[in-house]
Design a protein around this motif. Structure first.
Motif, PDB file in Angstrom:
ATOM      1  N   GLY A  47      41.811  46.961  44.327  1.00 23.44           N
ATOM      2  CA  GLY A  47      42.492  45.877  43.624  1.00 23.44           C
ATOM      3  C   GLY A  47      43.844  45.489  44.172  1.00 23.44           C
ATOM      4  O   GLY A  47      44.568  44.728  43.540  1.00 23.44           O
ATOM      5  N   GLU A  48      44.183  45.990  45.361  1.00 17.55           N
ATOM      6  CA  GLU A  48      45.468  45.612  45.939  1.00 17.55           C
ATOM      7  C   GLU A  48      45.388  44.198  46.515  1.00 17.55           C
ATOM      8  O   GLU A  48      44.311  43.667  46.776  1.00 17.55           O
ATOM      9  N   ARG A  49      46.557  43.620  46.729  1.00 18.53           N
ATOM     10  CA  ARG A  49      46.599  42.265  47.289  1.00 18.53           C
ATOM     11  C   ARG A  49      46.029  42.276  48.702  1.00 18.53           C
ATOM     12  O   ARG A  49      46.321  43.162  49.496  1.00 18.53           O
ATOM     13  N   ARG A  96      34.158  44.635  45.350  1.00 25.20           N
ATOM     14  CA  ARG A  96      34.991  43.437  45.483  1.00 25.20           C
ATOM     15  C   ARG A  96      34.475  42.591  46.639  1.00 25.20           C
ATOM     16  O   ARG A  96      34.237  43.109  47.737  1.00 25.20           O
ATOM     17  N   CYS A 106      35.165  40.602  41.473  1.00 27.90           N
ATOM     18  CA  CYS A 106      35.224  42.056  41.296  1.00 27.90           C
ATOM     19  C   CYS A 106      34.209  42.503  40.237  1.00 27.90           C
ATOM     20  O   CYS A 106      33.954  41.792  39.265  1.00 27.90           O
ATOM     21  N   THR A 114      38.486  41.834  36.470  1.00 28.86           N
ATOM     22  CA  THR A 114      39.582  41.134  37.145  1.00 28.86           C
ATOM     23  C   THR A 114      40.185  42.059  38.202  1.00 28.86           C
ATOM     24  O   THR A 114      39.982  43.278  38.171  1.00 28.86           O
ATOM     25  N   VAL A 115      40.940  41.464  39.115  1.00 27.28           N
ATOM     26  CA  VAL A 115      41.604  42.264  40.147  1.00 27.28           C
ATOM     27  C   VAL A 115      42.599  43.231  39.514  1.00 27.28           C
ATOM     28  O   VAL A 115      42.732  44.380  39.953  1.00 27.28           O
ATOM     29  N   SER A 116      43.289  42.791  38.466  1.00 30.85           N
ATOM     30  CA  SER A 116      44.288  43.656  37.831  1.00 30.85           C
ATOM     31  C   SER A 116      43.634  44.879  37.187  1.00 30.85           C
ATOM     32  O   SER A 116      44.179  45.989  37.255  1.00 30.85           O
ATOM     33  N   VAL A 117      42.462  44.695  36.560  1.00 31.87           N
ATOM     34  CA  VAL A 117      41.751  45.837  35.970  1.00 31.87           C
ATOM     35  C   VAL A 117      41.266  46.771  37.077  1.00 31.87           C
ATOM     36  O   VAL A 117      41.361  47.997  36.959  1.00 31.87           O
ATOM     37  N   ARG A 119      42.669  47.212  39.914  1.00 35.64           N
ATOM     38  CA  ARG A 119      43.843  47.918  40.417  1.00 35.64           C
ATOM     39  C   ARG A 119      44.248  49.046  39.473  1.00 35.64           C
ATOM     40  O   ARG A 119      44.619  50.139  39.911  1.00 35.64           O
ATOM     41  N   GLU A 120      44.187  48.776  38.159  1.00 36.69           N
ATOM     42  CA  GLU A 120      44.579  49.795  37.185  1.00 36.69           C
ATOM     43  C   GLU A 120      43.642  50.998  37.227  1.00 36.69           C
ATOM     44  O   GLU A 120      44.078  52.146  37.154  1.00 36.69           O
TER      45      GLU A 120
END
Length: 558
Positions: A47-49, A96, A106, A114-117, A119-120
Motif C-alpha cells: 500500500g505504499e505510494r 494490487r 486493491c 483501498t490503498v490506505s487499508v 497500507r495499514e
C-alpha cells in the motif's frame, strides 16, 4: 510470514513467483539484475505510494500479490476490525494492480480494499528496512520512537497525551477570553446595539406566518367577498330564478305528498330533508363569513410595515423569527461572557495552571521511565554493536529536558564515539554508511521482541562492510530469523551462505527485450552463486571449494 510473492509486469520482471520459507531468506544477483524491483513490488502490495513508471514497457498494467500464513492472532484481530478476515487456514492474500493510467485496484482475500487499508494492514505484517531508514537514524526526531518502543508503558504515554491535550484546550479557551480593552469595548458596543434592536422589535414565534396569512386575506378580500356572494346567490336564488335551497325544499315537500301513498318515497323525502337542513346551515355560515369580512387599509399598511421590518432584521440576524431569537440569546450570552470575562479569565487561568501542572507531572513520570529505559537500551545496543565487530564504539542516549511538546518534555538523540577516548557525538557527525547499517541492525535486534511483525526485510543492510563485520551481520540476521522470518537482499557471500533459503535474481536479454528471473537455488546452485559473488565473472575451482566450505560451516552454525 510471507510465503509467496507474485510479480507481473513490474519493470524488467515479466512474471515471477517466489516461494519464501520461514527463517533466513536471501536474495542475490548482479548489480542491476532487479533486486530493488522486488523491494519496490513489496512496497506496492503493502500500500505504499508507487508510480505507473513501474509498469513494464508495453504492458497495460502491473500486478503484485503477497500471500501470508501463520499470522499472529493480535494482527488478525486488527485486520478484523478493519472489516477483513483471513481464510479458514489463516492465509491472508494481499493484491494490487496498477494500470497504465495510474489507477490502483486493491484486494484483501478477494475483497476490494483501498490503498490506505492495504497500507495499514501491510504495516502489521512486514517491516522493510532499507538504506533510507539507516539515514533516518541521523534525525534525532526518530530516536524518541525507538526508545519508547523499548519499554515505555503505553499507559504512561496515553496519560501524558490526555493531560497535554487538556492543557491546550484550556489554554485555547483562555486565549479566547483575553482581549485588549479597546477590542472589548468595540465588541460590547456591537452586542449592545444588536440586543437592543432585536428586543425593540418584540419578536414573537409564529408572528411572521400569522401576519403573512392576514396580509394575503386583505389583499384578496374583494375576490373572497365575490365568491361568498356567488355561493349565497346559488343557494338563495335571485329575482325570478330559484336557488338550490328552495329547489331542494320543494322536492322534499313533493316527496312528502307522494309518501302518503308510496312508502318508498317517504325514505327519499327524509334524505332530501337532511340535505335541505345541511344547505340551510351552509347558507347561514356563508352569511356569517360575508358579514365578518372586513377590509381595513390602515391595518394592511401596518401589517406590510411589520413584515418589512421582520424581513430587514432577518437579513442581518436570520431568515426566521426563531433564528433571530436564537441570535438574540447568543448575543446576550456573549455580552454576559465579556462582562464577566475577568471572572472567566481568573477561573480559566487557575484551571490552566492546574492542567499545566498535571501535564508536567505526567511528563516527569514519562521522563523518569525513559531514563530507566534509555540506560537499558544503550547497554543492549552496545552489546549488539560489540558482536557486530564494532567493539570500540560507544553508544549513548542523550536526554535533555525542554518545553512540553506532544511527546513530553524530553529531547532525545543517540550519540556514538567510534574511537576510545573520543567524546560521543551525534550520529550525523560521525557514523559512516556501514556503521549506520550495523547500528540499525543492532537496534532492530534489541527491539525484536517489542512488536508482532512476522517478517523483517533488510535491503542491502551490508552496505559499506566486509570481512568479519559482514560475517557478524550475517550471524545476527540468522539469530533474528529464529524468532521471525527474515528476508535480506545482499551482495556479500558471508551473509548469503548463512541463509536457510537462497534465491538468485538474474537478468537476460531475449529478442531485444530485457527479462529478470528469480530462481530458488539448491545446494549446487548456491555454491556457484557464492563463488560468483566472491570471484566475479570467472568461477574457479578454488572459489567453488571456498563456497562449499562456507556452506558447510553455515550448517554447523546454530
Amino acid at each position: 510470514m510471507l510465503t509467496q510473492l507474485y510479480i507481473e509486469n513490474i519493470a524488467v520482471i515479466e512474471r515471477a513467483s517466489i516461494d519464501f520459507q520461514g527463517g533466513f531468506n536471501v536474495l542475490t544477483g548482479e548489480t542491476g539484475a532487479g533486486k530493488s524491483i522486488l523491494i519496490d513490488s513489496l512496497h506496492a502490495v503493502l500500500g505504499e505510494r508507487t508510480s505507473r513508471d513501474l509498469i513494464r514497457t508495453g504492458a497495460r498494467s502491473a500486478f503484485v500479490s503477497a500471500t501470508f500464513s501463520d499470522v499472529e492472532e493480535n494482527v488478525l484481530e486488527a485486520i478484523r476490525e478493519l472489516g477483513y478476515a483471513a481464510e479458514e487456514d489463516g492465509t491472508l492474500l494481499l493484491q494490487r494492480e496498477i494500470s497504465a493510467e495510474g489507477k490502483s485496484s486493491c484486494r484483501i482475500n478477494s475483497r476490494p480494499a483501498t490503498v490506505s487499508v492495504l497500507r495499514e494492514i501491510g504495516a502489521q505484517l512486514i517491516n522493510i528496512h532499507g538504506q533510507h531508514e539507516s539515514y533516518g537514524l541521523l534525525s534525532p526526531e526518530s530516536h524518541m520512537g525507538y526508545l519508547d518502543r523499548m519499554g515505555v508503558p503505553q499507559a504512561l504515554l496515553q496519560a501524558y497525551q490526555e493531560a497535554y491535550c487538556h492543557m491546550n484546550r484550556v489554554k485555547k479557551e483562555l486565549e479566547g477570553f483575553q482581549m485588549d480593552e479597546a477590542q472589548k469595548a468595540r465588541q460590547i458596543d456591537l452586542l449592545t446595539y444588536q440586543i437592543g434592536e432585536l428586543e425593540a422589535a418584540q419578536l414573537r414565534p409564529g408572528e411572521q406566518e400569522e401576519l403573512t396569512e392576514r396580509r394575503d386575506l386583505y389583499r384578496n378580500s374583494e375576490k373572497i367577498a365575490g365568491a361568498l356572494q356567488a355561493a349565497k346567490l346559488a343557494l338563495d336564488g335571485e329575482d325570478e330564478a330559484e336557488g338550490a335551497l328552495s329547489a331542494v325544499t320543494d322536492a322534499a315537500d313533493a316527496l312528502a305528498d307522494a309518501g302518503r301513498y308510496l312508502p318508498a318515497a317517504a325514505s327519499l323525502e327524509e334524505r332530501l330533508r337532511s340535505v335541505q337542513y345541511e344547505l340551510e346551515d351552509c347558507n347561514t355560515e356563508i352569511g356569517s363569513l360575508a358579514d365578518g369580512l372586513e377590509y381595513d387599509p390602515e391595518e394592511l399598511e401596518q401589517i406590510e410595515g411589520r413584515l418589512d421590518q421582520l424581513y430587514r432584521l432577518g437579513l442581518k440576524y436570520g431568515g426566521s423569527v426563531e433564528e433571530m431569537l436564537a441570535f438574540l440569546e447568543d448575543c446576550k450570552k456573549q455580552l454576559s461572557d465579556i462582562e464577566l470575562s475577568d471572572a472567566h479569565i481568573a477561573r480559566l487561568t487557575k484551571e490552566h495552571q492546574e492542567a499545566e501542572a498535571e501535564a508536567w507531572r505526567c511528563a516527569k513520570a514519562l521522563s523518569a521511565k525513559r531514563q530507566e529505559v534509555a540506560a537499558l537500551f544503550a547497554k543492549r545496543v552496545q552489546e549488539e554493536l560489540t558482536f557486530l565487530d564494532m567493539p570500540n564504539v560507544t553508544f549513548l542516549v542523550q536526554r535533555e529536558e525542554g518545553a512540553l511538546s506532544p511527546s513530553g518534555c524530553d529531547r532525545v538523540q543517540f550519540l556514538i564515539s567510534t574511537n576510545p577516548g573520543e567524546p560521543a557525538k551525534p550520529l550525523a557527525k560521525i557514523a559512516s554508511g556501514g556503521e549506520l547499517s550495523r547500528i540499525m541492525l543492532a537496534i532492530k535486534t534489541v527491539l525484536a521482541g517489542t512488536d508482532h511483525i512476522g517478517t523483517l526485510i533488510f535491503d542491502e543492510i551490508d552496505t559499506g562492510i566486509s570481512g568479519s563485520a559482514a560475517q557478524k551481520v550475517g550471524l545476527k540476521l540468522r539469530e533474528v530469523s529464529r524468532t521471525r522470518q527474515v528476508i535480506c537482499v545482499t551482495h556479500l557471500a558471508q551473509i548469503a551462505s548463512l541463509a536457510d533459503a537462497h534465491f538468485r535474481i538474474k537478468k537476460h536479454v531475449e529478442h531485444d527485450r530485457t527479462y529478470t528471473n528469480v530462481t530458488a537455488l539448491d545446494h549446487e546452485g548456491r555454491k556457484r552463486e557464492l563463488a560468483r559473488i566472491m570471484g566475479g565473472t570467472e568461477i574457479t575451482e578454488l572459489l567453488l571449494q571456498n563456497a562449499e566450505e562456507m556452506l558447510q560451516m553455515a550448517k554447523k552454525t546454530p
